[in-house]
Design a protein around this motif. Sequence first.
Motif, PDB file in Angstrom:
ATOM      1  N   LEU A 140     -18.032 115.528  69.384  1.00 26.19           N
ATOM      2  CA  LEU A 140     -17.741 116.878  68.903  1.00 26.19           C
ATOM      3  C   LEU A 140     -18.900 117.818  69.214  1.00 26.19           C
ATOM      4  N   GLY A 141     -20.123 117.329  69.020  1.00 27.48           N
ATOM      5  CA  GLY A 141     -21.285 118.162  69.287  1.00 27.48           C
ATOM      6  C   GLY A 141     -21.431 118.509  70.756  1.00 27.48           C
ATOM      7  N   ILE A 336     -14.372 122.356  66.777  1.00 26.12           N
ATOM      8  CA  ILE A 336     -15.430 122.498  67.770  1.00 26.12           C
ATOM      9  C   ILE A 336     -15.772 123.969  67.996  1.00 26.12           C
ATOM     10  N   ALA A 337     -14.748 124.828  68.032  1.00 25.11           N
ATOM     11  CA  ALA A 337     -14.985 126.257  68.248  1.00 25.11           C
ATOM     12  C   ALA A 337     -15.789 126.864  67.100  1.00 25.11           C
ATOM     13  N   LEU A 338     -15.475 126.478  65.864  1.00 26.52           N
ATOM     14  CA  LEU A 338     -16.230 126.982  64.715  1.00 26.52           C
ATOM     15  C   LEU A 338     -17.679 126.524  64.786  1.00 26.52           C
ATOM     16  N   PHE A 339     -17.863 125.258  65.188  1.00 28.04           N
ATOM     17  CA  PHE A 339     -19.218 124.746  65.370  1.00 28.04           C
ATOM     18  C   PHE A 339     -19.967 125.565  66.411  1.00 28.04           C
ATOM     19  N   ALA A 340     -19.302 125.844  67.534  1.00 27.30           N
ATOM     20  CA  ALA A 340     -19.944 126.585  68.624  1.00 27.30           C
ATOM     21  C   ALA A 340     -20.268 128.022  68.217  1.00 27.30           C
ATOM     22  N   LEU A 341     -19.390 128.624  67.420  1.00 25.84           N
ATOM     23  CA  LEU A 341     -19.582 130.012  67.020  1.00 25.84           C
ATOM     24  C   LEU A 341     -20.768 130.192  66.080  1.00 25.84           C
ATOM     25  N   PHE A 342     -20.935 129.266  65.146  1.00 25.41           N
ATOM     26  CA  PHE A 342     -21.926 129.463  64.091  1.00 25.41           C
ATOM     27  C   PHE A 342     -23.210 128.665  64.291  1.00 25.41           C
TER      28      PHE A 342
END
Length: 366
Positions: A140-141, A336-342
């Motif tokens: 995921l990372g 994954i998108a939320l992780f990338a955004l924040f």
Amino acid sequence: AGITMTLHHRQQQSLLSNSDTNNTDSYRSTDTEYNSSQADERVPETSHLSSTTETFFHIVCITAGTGILQLPYALKSGGWAGMAYIALAAAISAYTGKILVRCLYYKHGVRLQSYSEVAEAAFGPRGRLVVRTLKDVNLLGVVGIYIVLAGISIDSLVVGTPVEQFGERFWIAASAVVVWAAIVAARQIHDVFVLSIFGTLTTVVMVVIVIWLGVLDLEFMHARPPTKAIDIRMMPISLASICFSFGGNLNWPDLEASMKSPKKWSKALSLATTFIAFIYACVAAVGYGVYGGHVRSPIFLSLPSERDLDISSNTLGVFKERLWRAVFRSLLMLVIALFALFVSDFSKIVPILGAVAASLVVFVIP
């Protein structure tokens, strides 16, 4: 590469058996003992299997990507001594990749299906849980980092255009949507072979551009920025970033299972790892040699401007299989998108993932 990483654990290959080749029985068996009465039912179409060349491109595409842009910064942290560790990490990664695949066949006639199953066979249920957790965090990372990198790159390309006002986060979200569309449409690794070739060629072109612009930029510098031979205090961060750059072992059981000739796995892995180590060394040496202590991560900023879902047509039917696959992968991409955004600080994400997940699953546990 992000698409291939997302798809890898969904890859499921059934038994390959031919009466003309006795030595393939042990390579294409499932979790149960193989017997001749199963042969007619479990022979897949060979067109869905990957050649050695395709496997080479998959390995390079999965491994050589995001991490390469961090390597000059890794040398900034640990000094020129990091060059030796790139070579050492490549050798260890290739070795552990080979023994990991050998562990899949520790019982005659039975092939374990995943890294997690190998961990369970070696360490019990707790081992499976630990490896599965590390595996999921790492995957995921990594995909999140690819999306962050894509957003940063696009944002830098649109400077001076009417869409410049959208900002970095918009392009990160847009990149996530593109990856979502691709992984929903594709079913297995073989379906994205063209993307693997494109990803590999993109990496090679990027290496050429970094070296070329770096050398050209050197001519206009009045004095070369200072470098150092070794920095013991920052060496752990440097090593973690380099470990992350070789973090493809999670995918190897699935790639080996998708090969037409699994016995050529070691050859494909050795060639791919050697090629990867070569381009890593080139980018790291030029990036750090030219920009020294002023190098940034990713390097182009320094240049001139536990439970698998059985989503298959066999259990759900064709329509439900497509529906559930789309829903599941959409939710996955949302996370994954939320992780990338924040969490979009590229220089901090790579060492953390390298230290927490990649180092263990690639170098220690095998």
